[in-house]
Design an enzyme around this catalytic site. Structure first.
Site: not given
Ligand code: EPU
Length: 458
Positions: A22-23, A92, A116, A121, A315, A407
């Site tokens: 998915k991701n 998101r 969330c 986030r 995850d 999801r």
């Molecule tokens: N963060 C910031 N600023 C930003 C972006 C992120 O401070 O601009 C922080 C976040 O708050 C968090 C950390 O950086 O503490 C990592 O967040 P990241 O941006 O890597 O998360 P994401 O890209 O929004 C993806 C996955 C998540 C997974 C995270 C971490 C997708 C669609 N989602 O989210 O997947 O937990 O990376 O590996 O790829 C799930 O599948 O259940 C899920 C939540």
């Protein structure tokens, strides 16, 4: 809202195949916005998040043929630039259209995603990276408006934040930089396999990305990107979840398309705990191995700290908490990516778990068997941990709000029932007492519903 009714205590055995990630798929689909050519993706999983991304891309002028399996995408209207709140609020990950749209159309309007169920986030790093490439960013009526009338310009960007790298932030900035003038260096880039898959896809479309999989990406901008066909990598989180399902039931399960090459931190913890993941086919192709999962009768406690890849993935934190509830002794789990991602703790406790939380750390006092109970999950991976606990529990567990599961796991109950579990999807309108339905549920999996639309997304 549908729920699962699980008759626990059945040992899992048999063979299933891990679906596409998915991701990985979500940003791969968004890359269709970067080209006038046709993007064909194979191995796309059948999930409500994918349906939501399909709706969003259609809103942004992309013609899409297919819902899962093989999906073909091509831009028909490059003037549609508004990703509206109605869809963004369901998922998101919608933010990953921002970089591709800005790069190709030079303007984008994307509703700002909110927090969330497991905390704030932020997307500050996404915006900082795009601004460094020359975009002007404003916030109006809850929407991010990004413009770059002269196009983007390559530069050097440090993309780390307080929790390390950002996965979708790297996806956005890397994709945007492929069409920027000159060279971009992203330092502290995410190294997740989903980012590797995206970089490989972009290169097959004509991009020039170097150091793929390292924290220092080098991207030489090109004039345009073309058509390609790409097969999505298998889902490492689904793989880890089904391996835990085998372990909590003391089962003997074979998992095909198991991407062991990007799961070494997970395998390391399994080894410590006494869960054996043995490659039986595909030694020469470790992103697509076939493994056999078995476990010792007595599981050992351990320490887990979540980290960006190649560290232990956040995850899988909830699912491993369920596993460690069954180990003999105290385990320590520390969440370093999302310090509030513990929605499952209170629900596991309702099933008899003994877990003590202090800030981002939980002490799991193992050795207390699960007892079936009605439980409710707050997000996708928390729901998965409750299903796993239900498989191991004595008696019947009812997990409500399983739209979260739809999801990220394609018909999870059917997959687990193939392995001998007894899980029934219960429609809200057809609720009847657990004792009446579970006993006749083994054959009902094939009539399980298609995924509902997600109501709330992490
Ligand atoms: N963060 C910031 N600023 C930003 C972006 C992120 O401070 O601009 C922080 C976040 O708050 C968090 C950390 O950086 O503490 C990592 O967040 P990241 O941006 O890597 O998360 P994401 O890209 O929004 C993806 C996955 C998540 C997974 C995270 C971490 C997708 C669609 N989602 O989210 O997947 O937990 O990376 O590996 O790829 C799930 O599948 O259940 C899920 C939540």
């Amino acid at each position: 809202m549908d729920s699962f009714r699980i008759q626990g205590g059945r040992r899992l055995a048999g063979r299933i195949q891990i679906e596409g990630s998915k991701n990985a798929t979500l940003p791969l689909m968004a890359a269709a916005l970067c080209t006038d050519g046709t993007l064909t993706l194979r191995n796309v999983p059948c999930l409500s998040d994918i349906s939501n991304m399909t709706k969003l891309l259609r809103q942004l002028g992309v013609e899409i043929d297919g819902e899962c399996g093989t999906v073909k995408m091509r831009v028909a209207d490059p003037n549609a630039i508004h990703a509206k709140y109605e869809i963004v609020k369901t998922m998101r990950a919608s933010i990953c259209v921002l970089g591709p749209m800005l790069a190709r159309r030079r303007r984008a309007r994307v509703s700002m995603p909110g927090g969330c169920s497991f905390g704030e986030r932020p997307i500050d790093l996404h915006l900082r990276g795009l601004e460094a490439l020359g975009a002007k960013i404003e916030l109006t009526e809850g929407d991010i408006i990004a413009t770059a009338p002269q196009g983007l310009k390559g530069t050097t960007i440090f993309l780390g934040g307080p929790f390390g790298s950002t996965v979708l932030g790297t996806a956005n900035v890397m994709t945007a930089a492929t069409l920027a003038k000159g060279t971009t260096i992203i330092e502290c880039a995410a190294c997740e396999p989903e980012i590797v898959d995206l970089a490989n896809l972009l290169n097959s479309m004509g991009a020039r990305i170097e150091n793929i999989g390292s924290p220092r990406l080098v991207i030489h901008g090109v004039e345009s990107l073309g058509s390609t066909t790409h097969t999505v990598i298998p889902d490492r989180i689904v793989a880890g979840t089904y391996a835990v399902a085998a372990a909590v039931t003391n089962g003997d399960v074979i998992l095909e398309e198991f991407p062991i090459d990007c799961m070494l931190s997970v395998i390391d913890r399994f080894n410590e705990i006494g869960v054996h993941v043995e490659v039986i086919e595909g030694h020469d192709n470790p992103m697509h191995a076939t493994v056999r999962v078995t476990s010792d009768r007595t599981l050992k406690p351990t320490t887990i700290t979540t980290q960006p890849h190649p560290g232990f993935p956040t995850d899988l934190q909830a699912q491993f908490m369920t596993l460690l509830c069954l180990a003999e002794g105290n385990s320590i789990i520390t969440e370093k990516i999302y310090p509030e991602r513990f929605g499952h703790v209170a629900e596991l406790s309702r099933m008899g778990a003994k877990i003590y939380r202090q800030g981002p750390t939980c002490v799991v006092s193992g050795g207390h068997p699960f007892k079936g109970a009605p439980v409710m999950a707050s997000d996708l991976r928390a729901s998965a941990s409750l299903v796993l606990a239900g498989l191991a529990a004595e008696g019947v567990t009812e997990v409500s709000r399983i739209y979260h599961l739809d999801r990220g796991y394609t018909r999870m109950e059917e997959q687990l029932n193939v392995l001998g579990a007894r899980i029934e999807r219960v429609r809200e309108e057809s609720k009847v007492p657990a004792a009446e339905t579970v006993s006749s549920s083994a054959s009902s999996a094939s009539s399980a519903s298609t995924p509902e639309t997600a109501k709330l997304e992490p």
